[in-house]
Motif scaffolding. Sequence first.
Motif, PDB file in Angstrom:
ATOM      1  N   VAL A  50       0.936  -1.127  -0.070  1.00 14.05           N
ATOM      2  CA  VAL A  50      -0.016   0.074   0.011  1.00 14.05           C
ATOM      3  C   VAL A  50       1.033   1.106   0.064  1.00 14.05           C
ATOM      4  N   PHE A  51       0.537   2.251  -1.026  1.00 16.54           N
ATOM      5  CA  PHE A  51       1.451   3.342  -0.913  1.00 16.54           C
ATOM      6  C   PHE A  51       0.586   4.746  -0.962  1.00 16.54           C
ATOM      7  N   GLY A  52       1.003   5.991  -0.415  1.00 18.67           N
ATOM      8  CA  GLY A  52       0.589   6.831  -0.479  1.00 18.67           C
ATOM      9  C   GLY A  52       1.132   8.131  -0.155  1.00 18.67           C
ATOM     10  N   PHE A  53       0.333   9.348  -0.114  1.00 14.73           N
ATOM     11  CA  PHE A  53       0.836  10.503   0.251  1.00 14.73           C
ATOM     12  C   PHE A  53       0.254  11.324   1.284  1.00 14.73           C
ATOM     13  N   LYS A  54       0.705  11.904   2.015  1.00 16.37           N
ATOM     14  CA  LYS A  54      -0.113  13.044   3.017  1.00 16.37           C
ATOM     15  C   LYS A  54       0.573  14.166   2.861  1.00 16.37           C
ATOM     16  N   SER A  55      -0.189  15.383   2.733  1.00 17.77           N
ATOM     17  CA  SER A  55       0.576  16.521   2.420  1.00 17.77           C
ATOM     18  C   SER A  55      -0.182  17.841   3.580  1.00 17.77           C
ATOM     19  N   GLY A  56       0.296  18.863   3.645  1.00 14.62           N
ATOM     20  CA  GLY A  56      -0.165  19.984   4.527  1.00 14.62           C
ATOM     21  C   GLY A  56       0.658  21.202   4.536  1.00 14.62           C
ATOM     22  N   PHE A  57       0.225  22.123   5.042  1.00 12.52           N
ATOM     23  CA  PHE A  57       0.989  23.458   5.448  1.00 12.52           C
ATOM     24  C   PHE A  57       0.471  24.018   6.678  1.00 12.52           C
ATOM     25  N   ASP A  58       1.548  23.966   7.707  1.00 12.17           N
ATOM     26  CA  ASP A  58       1.352  24.590   9.102  1.00 12.17           C
ATOM     27  C   ASP A  58       1.851  25.970   9.167  1.00 12.17           C
ATOM     28  N   LYS A  59       1.042  27.103   9.132  1.00 10.86           N
ATOM     29  CA  LYS A  59       1.724  28.609   9.026  1.00 10.86           C
ATOM     30  C   LYS A  59       2.363  28.802  10.463  1.00 10.86           C
ATOM     31  N   SER A  60       1.980  28.036  11.429  1.00  9.85           N
ATOM     32  CA  SER A  60       2.482  28.514  12.855  1.00  9.85           C
ATOM     33  C   SER A  60       3.973  28.176  13.013  1.00  9.85           C
ATOM     34  N   LEU A  61       4.363  26.892  12.165  1.00 11.60           N
ATOM     35  CA  LEU A  61       5.880  26.512  12.382  1.00 11.60           C
ATOM     36  C   LEU A  61       6.833  27.479  11.684  1.00 11.60           C
ATOM     37  N   PRO A  62       6.930  27.952  10.570  1.00  9.04           N
ATOM     38  CA  PRO A  62       6.170  27.407   9.258  1.00  9.04           C
ATOM     39  C   PRO A  62       6.544  26.095   8.754  1.00  9.04           C
ATOM     40  N   ALA A  63       5.673  25.297   8.135  1.00  7.66           N
ATOM     41  CA  ALA A  63       6.083  23.894   7.505  1.00  7.66           C
ATOM     42  C   ALA A  63       5.396  23.575   6.426  1.00  7.66           C
ATOM     43  N   MET A  64       5.740  23.237   5.514  1.00  9.14           N
ATOM     44  CA  MET A  64       4.967  22.968   4.294  1.00  9.14           C
ATOM     45  C   MET A  64       5.757  21.579   3.645  1.00  9.14           C
ATOM     46  N   GLY A  65       4.977  20.501   3.340  1.00 11.27           N
ATOM     47  CA  GLY A  65       5.592  19.277   2.698  1.00 11.27           C
ATOM     48  C   GLY A  65       4.566  18.241   2.492  1.00 11.27           C
ATOM     49  N   VAL A  66       5.297  17.080   2.160  1.00  7.56           N
ATOM     50  CA  VAL A  66       4.328  15.894   1.833  1.00  7.56           C
ATOM     51  C   VAL A  66       5.426  14.921   2.124  1.00  7.56           C
ATOM     52  N   LYS A  67       4.695  13.793   2.717  1.00  4.72           N
ATOM     53  CA  LYS A  67       5.159  12.530   2.944  1.00  4.72           C
ATOM     54  C   LYS A  67       4.996  11.520   2.139  1.00  4.72           C
ATOM     55  N   ALA A  68       5.737  10.644   1.570  1.00 10.14           N
ATOM     56  CA  ALA A  68       5.361   9.570   0.722  1.00 10.14           C
ATOM     57  C   ALA A  68       5.826   8.112   1.448  1.00 10.14           C
ATOM     58  N   GLY A  69       4.963   7.087   1.341  1.00 10.68           N
ATOM     59  CA  GLY A  69       5.510   5.945   1.921  1.00 10.68           C
ATOM     60  C   GLY A  69       4.114   5.083   2.241  1.00 10.68           C
ATOM     61  N   GLY A  70       4.657   3.982   2.780  1.00  6.49           N
ATOM     62  CA  GLY A  70       3.485   3.046   2.774  1.00  6.49           C
ATOM     63  C   GLY A  70       3.726   1.603   3.523  1.00  6.49           C
ATOM     64  N   LEU A  71       3.080   0.463   3.049  1.00  9.57           N
ATOM     65  CA  LEU A  71       3.473  -0.459   3.780  1.00  9.57           C
ATOM     66  C   LEU A  71       3.587  -1.759   2.646  1.00  9.57           C
ATOM     67  N   TRP A  72       4.853  -2.469   3.058  1.00  8.82           N
ATOM     68  CA  TRP A  72       5.311  -3.511   2.302  1.00  8.82           C
ATOM     69  C   TRP A  72       5.459  -4.714   3.003  1.00  8.82           C
ATOM     70  N   PRO A  73       4.402  -5.588   3.378  1.00  2.00           N
ATOM     71  CA  PRO A  73       4.348  -6.697   4.325  1.00  2.00           C
ATOM     72  C   PRO A  73       5.565  -7.387   4.127  1.00  2.00           C
ATOM     73  N   GLY A  74       6.194  -7.669   2.926  1.00  4.51           N
ATOM     74  CA  GLY A  74       7.353  -8.779   2.986  1.00  4.51           C
ATOM     75  C   GLY A  74       8.834  -8.129   3.196  1.00  4.51           C
ATOM     76  N   ASN A  75       8.731  -6.918   3.686  1.00  4.93           N
ATOM     77  CA  ASN A  75      10.027  -6.208   4.100  1.00  4.93           C
ATOM     78  C   ASN A  75      10.772  -7.097   5.155  1.00  4.93           C
ATOM     79  N   ALA A  76      10.094  -7.283   6.153  1.00  6.02           N
ATOM     80  CA  ALA A  76      10.517  -7.909   7.407  1.00  6.02           C
ATOM     81  C   ALA A  76      11.389  -9.002   7.072  1.00  6.02           C
ATOM     82  N   ALA A  77      11.085  -9.869   6.065  1.00 10.76           N
ATOM     83  CA  ALA A  77      11.943 -11.257   5.415  1.00 10.76           C
ATOM     84  C   ALA A  77      13.197 -10.582   4.872  1.00 10.76           C
ATOM     85  N   ARG A  78      13.369  -9.295   4.449  1.00 12.98           N
ATOM     86  CA  ARG A  78      14.538  -8.870   3.799  1.00 12.98           C
ATOM     87  C   ARG A  78      15.293  -8.195   5.135  1.00 12.98           C
ATOM     88  N   GLY A  79      14.795  -8.100   6.236  1.00 18.07           N
ATOM     89  CA  GLY A  79      15.556  -7.335   7.241  1.00 18.07           C
ATOM     90  C   GLY A  79      15.335  -5.972   7.219  1.00 18.07           C
TER      91      GLY A  79
END
Length: 320
Positions: A50-79
């Motif tokens: 599962v892959f996706g994006f979360k994005s937003g803007f916080d004027k109080s910090l300020p900070a603007m950006g995007v997180k990309a990522g998700g879940l790869w259930p088979g990764n644990a077997a690869r360490g």
Amino acid sequence: MLYVSEQMVRDLVRQADVTAAVSEAFVALADEKAVCWPIVRETLGHADAVFGFKSGFDKSLPAMGVKAGGLWPGNAARGVPNHQSTVVLFDEDSGAPKALVRATYLTALRTAAASALSIRHLARADARVLGLMGAGGQGAFQLEAALAERRFTKVLIHDPNAANVEALADYARAKGVSAATGDPRYVVAEADVLITVTPSRQAIVKEAWVRPGTHIAAMGADTVGKQELEAGILASATLFGDVAGQAVRLGESQHAFGQGLIGEETVRCLGDVISKRHPGRTDDKEITVFDSTGMALQDLSSCMVALKAAVDAGQAIELP
């Protein structure tokens, strides 16, 4: 543009600092000084991921950006961690990329921070028994963050993976807390505070098991189809979320909402409780539920903590 690695985050960032930053992010949202844009989260049809994006803007910090990522259930077997996340921060005045922050470890910290804040503001003051449904990668983070919020004397743990359960129980004992394992009914029925952090797609917490006065931090459901709690629990509880619209689309609330048991307005924002706009728990017999789907503002605030720590330590890498 600066780069902050996973190892830098592990070495320099503490849970308490992330919890404080996430609290401020909730308040910024409540004060309308920050905004989250709609989440994109989809199955790939490859590697069971599962892959996706979360994005937003916080004027109080300020900070603007995007997180990309998700879940790869088979990764644990690869360490490699199953969850993978990277955040890009942008300059709010020019739009130019400002920092690239590896955020897999940070995501674990900020998720635990949200759960801990719900305990701080919604759990009974006399809560002493913590129940954990799920002892995977999030287990230790959730436990440590929760222990900072209440004087828990006992932790009850359930997970299908016996090795994970024993490892988390040992971790709890090392923190000076009594730990026991049990079936789901026992864990739920005995808990003053229950944290659910599983990838379940069917209800593993039954309405009949939940005692009056329980606070539930439902952390697992963040995608269409996921479910940890019977819908009736949400219909009878006082319900809070990070972002109400996300909760009824992607979170634990999607099932009760889909059955017409609750409306979107039923879900109060945790930021309103932190900022004192909403009283939160009003009765020791009230069941409260925090439906966490995660939001970009948690990621942005956490990454700002990591970026500052790396710069202050002289470890942030300047990319050409």
